[in-house]
Design a protein around this motif. Structure first.
Motif, PDB file in Angstrom:
ATOM      1  N   PRO A  12       0.818  -1.222   0.000  1.00  0.00           N
ATOM      2  CA  PRO A  12       0.000   0.000   0.000  1.00  0.00           C
ATOM      3  C   PRO A  12       0.853   1.273   0.000  1.00  0.00           C
ATOM      4  CG  PRO A  12       0.089  -0.936   2.198  1.00  0.00           C
ATOM      5  CD  PRO A  12       0.814  -1.900   1.298  1.00  0.00           C
ATOM      6  N   ARG A 126       1.351  -2.236  -7.135  1.00  0.00           N
ATOM      7  CA  ARG A 126       0.291  -2.858  -6.344  1.00  0.00           C
ATOM      8  C   ARG A 126      -0.035  -4.265  -6.840  1.00  0.00           C
ATOM      9  NH1 ARG A 126       1.121   1.657  -5.111  1.00  0.00           N
ATOM     10  NH2 ARG A 126      -0.134   3.107  -3.857  1.00  0.00           N
ATOM     11  N   ASP A 176      -6.446   3.773  -0.087  1.00  0.00           N
ATOM     12  CA  ASP A 176      -6.232   2.351   0.212  1.00  0.00           C
ATOM     13  C   ASP A 176      -7.493   1.553  -0.077  1.00  0.00           C
ATOM     14  OD1 ASP A 176      -3.705   2.676   1.099  1.00  0.00           O
ATOM     15  OD2 ASP A 176      -4.124   2.238   3.217  1.00  0.00           O
ATOM     16  N   ARG A 180      -7.809  -1.362  -2.785  1.00  0.00           N
ATOM     17  CA  ARG A 180      -8.059  -2.747  -2.343  1.00  0.00           C
ATOM     18  C   ARG A 180      -9.390  -3.303  -2.848  1.00  0.00           C
ATOM     19  NH1 ARG A 180      -4.300  -3.701   2.039  1.00  0.00           N
ATOM     20  NH2 ARG A 180      -3.811  -1.714   3.017  1.00  0.00           N
ATOM     21  N   THR A 181     -10.323  -2.426  -3.202  1.00  0.00           N
ATOM     22  CA  THR A 181     -11.666  -2.920  -3.528  1.00  0.00           C
ATOM     23  C   THR A 181     -12.023  -2.775  -5.000  1.00  0.00           C
ATOM     24  OG1 THR A 181     -12.637  -0.775  -3.032  1.00  0.00           O
ATOM     25  CG2 THR A 181     -12.567  -2.362  -1.223  1.00  0.00           C
ATOM     26  N   ALA A 188      -3.338  -6.668  -3.407  1.00  0.00           N
ATOM     27  CA  ALA A 188      -3.362  -7.871  -2.565  1.00  0.00           C
ATOM     28  C   ALA A 188      -1.993  -8.530  -2.678  1.00  0.00           C
ATOM     29  CB  ALA A 188      -4.432  -8.848  -3.044  1.00  0.00           C
TER      30      ALA A 188
END
Ligand code: DC
Length: 218
Positions: A12, A126, A176, A180-181, A188
């Motif tokens: 992150p 990422r 973040d 992440r979503t 991940a």
């Protein structure tokens, strides 16, 4: 080392990926590639050209035609250094939006594969170990507590004026969440990544761990 490895470093924001990746690349004589800077470069150019951040087809087309070079600490778009202009709070937010667009990701992933394919590269981002180079020789996932990451970001000398720590922490938490979503290539750790929690480690300690892992893989 005899082999020219592909070393993927993910994690992150504010975790120290850039500093660690640069130091590891320097120690090994490898090329350092900052893929976050590529997403920032697309966002920067979109804002300059008046491309709306909601216009996904236009953003994908823009990413595909830009000539972006984000290696060795310099970021060039069509040959012009964009350096500090892409590291403002406005660009933090714009890059996070642009990074959700599938067409942008497809164009930049293709570029990243071209740049890294020959090995001898430390690529940070990422999704390097999960999507860009799922067969990378070395996969590192750096993490740290949200508080520590916000603290590091506030003290990041390359980011101009000091900023309000609470604001930095809340903006970072929002990005973040977005990273992440998102549907495409969410942030991940790869199943086979080496996880390093850097919260209580110095930069040198993290660099030493990554180098030990890399040397064992060579
Ligand atoms: O690491 P950074 O803060 O410079 O990255 C800028 C934005 O790009 C951030 O929102 C995460 C995104 N990014 C991504 O989605 N995939 C990458 N490989 C690198 C960055």
């Amino acid at each position: 080392m005899e082999k020219f490895l592909i070393i993927a470093i993910d994690g992150p924001s504010g975790v120290g990926k850039g500093t660690v990746a640069r130091a590891v690349a320097a120690a090994l004589g490898y090329r350092h590639v900052d893929t976050g800077a590529m997403y920032r470069a697309v966002a920067w150019r979109a804002l300059k050209d008046g491309v709306a951040l909601g216009d996904e087809p236009a953003l994908g087309a823009l990413a595909a035609r830009l000539d972006i070079d984000a290696s060795e600490g310099s970021v060039k778009v069509n040959g012009v250094e964009v350096g500090g202009e892409i590291r403002t709070p406005e660009m933090d937010a714009a890059a996070s939006r642009v990074a959700r667009v599938a067409g942008v990701r497809a164009a930049l992933v293709a570029l990243q594969r071209r740049v890294g394919a020959a090995g001898g590269v430390v690529m940070e981002g990422r999704d390097i170990g999960t999507v860009v180079f799922p067969a990378a020789d070395v996969k590192i996932y750096l993490d740290a507590s949200a508080e520590e990451r916000a603290r590091r970001r506030v003290h990041d000398a390359g980011r101009g004026e000091p900023r309000d720590p609470e604001r930095v922490a809340s903006e970072m938490a929002a990005r973040d969440r977005s990273d992440r979503t998102r549907d495409v290539a969410p942030l991940a750790a790869a199943a086979d990544a080496h996880l390093i929690d850097t919260t209580a480690l110095s930069i040198q300690q993290v660099v030493d761990r990554v180098l030990a892992i890399a040397r064992a893989a060579a």
